[in-house]
Design a protein around this motif. Structure first.
Motif, short mmCIF file in Angstrom:
data_model
loop_
_atom_site.label_atom_id
_atom_site.label_comp_id
_atom_site.label_asym_id
_atom_site.label_seq_id
_atom_site.Cartn_x
_atom_site.Cartn_y
_atom_site.Cartn_z
N GLY A 206 80.11 25.02 34.13
CA GLY A 206 80.95 24.75 34.56
C GLY A 206 81.50 26.38 35.31
N LEU A 207 81.53 27.27 34.58
CA LEU A 207 82.30 28.84 34.45
C LEU A 207 80.46 28.88 35.93
CD1 LEU A 207 82.67 31.56 34.37
CD2 LEU A 207 81.79 31.81 32.68
N LEU A 208 79.36 28.65 35.29
CA LEU A 208 78.60 28.96 36.84
C LEU A 208 79.00 28.48 38.04
CD1 LEU A 208 75.86 31.44 37.61
CD2 LEU A 208 74.68 28.59 36.53
N LEU A 209 79.52 27.04 38.34
CA LEU A 209 79.42 26.80 39.83
C LEU A 209 80.75 27.38 39.27
CD1 LEU A 209 79.79 22.58 38.63
CD2 LEU A 209 77.80 24.32 40.05
N LEU A 210 82.37 27.42 38.38
CA LEU A 210 83.24 28.46 39.08
C LEU A 210 82.30 30.53 39.87
CD1 LEU A 210 85.92 27.69 36.87
CD2 LEU A 210 86.01 26.75 38.83
N ASP A 211 81.34 30.45 38.93
CA ASP A 211 81.39 32.14 39.79
C ASP A 211 80.58 31.90 41.49
OD1 ASP A 211 81.84 33.35 37.53
OD2 ASP A 211 79.57 32.82 36.51
N TRP A 212 79.84 31.02 41.63
CA TRP A 212 78.65 30.32 42.53
C TRP A 212 80.30 30.49 43.76
CZ3 TRP A 212 79.73 26.10 46.02
CH2 TRP A 212 78.70 26.33 47.16
N GLN A 213 81.25 29.48 43.57
CA GLN A 213 82.56 28.96 44.33
C GLN A 213 83.34 30.40 44.33
OE1 GLN A 213 82.53 26.03 46.22
NE2 GLN A 213 84.03 27.66 47.54
N PHE A 214 83.35 31.98 44.19
CA PHE A 214 84.23 33.52 43.76
C PHE A 214 82.64 33.72 44.69
CE2 PHE A 214 86.64 31.27 40.77
CZ PHE A 214 88.09 32.06 41.11
N TRP A 215 81.42 33.32 44.67
CA TRP A 215 80.59 34.17 45.82
C TRP A 215 80.57 33.68 46.93
CZ3 TRP A 215 76.23 32.20 47.56
CH2 TRP A 215 74.77 33.54 47.55
N ARG A 216 80.65 32.45 46.70
CA ARG A 216 80.59 32.26 48.83
C ARG A 216 81.79 32.07 48.89
NH1 ARG A 216 82.17 27.09 51.42
NH2 ARG A 216 83.27 26.46 50.06
N TRP A 217 82.93 32.20 48.64
CA TRP A 217 83.94 32.93 48.96
C TRP A 217 83.66 34.92 49.42
CZ3 TRP A 217 87.77 30.10 45.30
CH2 TRP A 217 88.42 28.82 45.66
N GLY A 218 83.00 34.95 48.87
CA GLY A 218 82.33 36.86 49.13
C GLY A 218 83.63 36.67 48.18
N LEU A 219 84.14 36.86 47.29
CA LEU A 219 85.28 37.30 46.14
C LEU A 219 84.16 37.83 45.09
CD1 LEU A 219 87.78 34.97 46.38
CD2 LEU A 219 87.65 37.10 48.03
N ALA A 220 82.89 37.83 44.69
CA ALA A 220 81.83 38.52 44.06
C ALA A 220 81.31 38.92 44.82
CB ALA A 220 81.33 37.17 43.09
N PRO A 221 80.38 39.90 43.87
CA PRO A 221 79.44 41.14 44.29
C PRO A 221 78.41 40.09 44.97
CG PRO A 221 80.43 42.31 42.32
CD PRO A 221 80.76 40.84 42.55
N GLY A 222 76.83 40.71 45.58
CA GLY A 222 76.28 39.53 46.74
C GLY A 222 75.80 39.56 45.19
N TRP A 223 75.17 40.66 44.44
CA TRP A 223 74.31 40.40 43.30
C TRP A 223 74.42 39.68 41.91
CZ3 TRP A 223 76.53 42.38 39.45
CH2 TRP A 223 77.90 43.02 39.12
N TRP A 224 75.89 38.98 42.20
CA TRP A 224 76.66 38.29 40.95
C TRP A 224 76.19 36.85 41.07
CZ3 TRP A 224 79.96 39.98 37.73
CH2 TRP A 224 80.80 38.58 36.93
N MET A 225 75.49 35.93 41.78
CA MET A 225 74.69 35.18 41.39
C MET A 225 73.91 35.31 40.18
SD MET A 225 76.85 32.74 40.97
CE MET A 225 75.99 30.97 40.74
N GLN A 226 72.58 36.17 41.12
CA GLN A 226 71.43 36.03 40.35
C GLN A 226 71.52 36.99 38.83
OE1 GLN A 226 70.70 40.25 43.03
NE2 GLN A 226 68.20 38.65 43.31
N LEU A 227 72.64 37.98 38.57
CA LEU A 227 73.03 38.23 37.30
C LEU A 227 73.70 37.06 36.68
CD1 LEU A 227 73.59 40.31 35.06
CD2 LEU A 227 75.68 40.79 35.67
N ARG A 228 74.34 36.36 37.02
CA ARG A 228 75.11 34.87 36.00
C ARG A 228 74.31 33.82 36.10
NH1 ARG A 228 77.44 35.33 33.02
NH2 ARG A 228 78.68 33.62 32.87
N GLY A 229 73.26 33.53 36.90
CA GLY A 229 71.54 32.49 36.89
C GLY A 229 71.45 32.89 35.95
#
Length: 150
Positions: free
Chosen positions: A111-134
């Protein structure tokens, strides 16, 4: 795609060590015995995984809260509300036995990964965020699965 900063990658991978240690002590009786003798029962097997997993979900709530500070209006309100979910999940869902708590941590990290994705999609997380979080989520879930399946 942006490259994950080296320091973020190294520190993120270091954060997986307690999960991996817990899995290793579940898979090796001799390693478990050594850990028990040297570190105590809280730092072997599912116990280290479950306690540390709750801490990390709570920590990640703080990270998401920080991302929410970049938003305004309704998006900020939504971001703040979503950011507390991982900590609340850890608090309410990790009781019971080690198997159910481990399963709930797996669901919590998914579930946290889904939240990470949402914040990333909104442009609130760094561009590389999902690579790291995945990457980190896959490693953590694999380690927790050892505790759940054994």
């Amino acid at each position: 795609m942006q490259t994950i900063p080296r320091s973020a990658l190294i520190l993120g991978l270091a954060g997986v060590i307690p999960f991996a240690w817990g899995a290793a002590t579940l898979l090796s009786d001799s390693l478990s015995a050594w850990g028990l003798a040297m570190l105590g029962p809280r730092f072997v097997g599912p116990y280290v995984q479950l306690f540390y997993g709750s801490v990390i979900l709570s920590f990640m709530s703080g990270v998401l809260w920080g991302f929410a500070t970049k938003a305004t209006g309704g998006q900020a309100t939504t971001g703040y509300a979503l950011s507390v979910i991982p900590a609340l999940w850890a608090f309410f869902m990790t009781g019971g036995g080690p198997v159910s708590a481990g399963m709930n941590l797996i669901f919590g990290f998914a579930g946290l990964l889904l939240l990470d994705w949402q914040f990333w999609r909104w442009g609130l997380a760094p561009g590389w965020w999902m690579q790291l979080r995945g990457l980190l989520t896959a490693l953590v879930v694999a380690c927790l699965a050892v505790g759940v399946l054994l």
